[in-house]
Design a protein around this motif. Structure first.
Motif, short mmCIF file in Angstrom:
data_model
loop_
_atom_site.label_atom_id
_atom_site.label_comp_id
_atom_site.label_asym_id
_atom_site.label_seq_id
_atom_site.Cartn_x
_atom_site.Cartn_y
_atom_site.Cartn_z
N UNK A 157 0.96 -1.27 -0.06
CA UNK A 157 -0.04 0.02 0.04
C UNK A 157 0.87 1.27 -0.08
N UNK A 158 0.45 2.24 -0.72
CA UNK A 158 1.27 3.55 -0.73
C UNK A 158 1.25 4.05 0.77
N UNK A 159 2.35 4.66 0.96
CA UNK A 159 2.45 5.37 2.34
C UNK A 159 1.51 6.47 2.26
#
Length: 93
Positions: free
Chosen positions: A5-7
């Protein structure tokens, strides 16, 4: 495997401005604090500034790096509000 997942986006950086002023007169029972990002233009409508019972107030939640403009009015026991004070400005750091 699933992609990571993107930060999360960083939260906006916020600061504060602490204001202090000299008491208006004996008839002043409180004050209202106004602020905005343009000179002479405040985010609060007249009569709806932040209430202060003393001669100081801290405005929080202000964006870092922005210039804010502040003014104070005095309010008497009958609710009459004075003209705006001289304006002060501050770059939030």
């Amino acid at each position: 495997a699933p992609a990571p997942a993107p930060a999360p986006a960083p939260a906006p950086a916020l600061g504060a401005a602490t204001l202090a002023w000299t008491a208006s007169s004996a008839s002043a029972t409180g004050y209202r604090v106004y602020y905005g990002t343009s000179p002479g233009t405040y985010l609060q409508q007249r009569g709806y500034g932040f209430s202060a019972n003393t001669t100081g107030y801290t405005v929080s939640g202000l964006a870092l790096g922005r210039t804010y403009y502040f003014s104070v009015t005095a309010v008497d026991a009958a609710g009459n509000e004075s003209a705006h004070s001289n304006e002060a400005s501050k770059v939030i750091q």
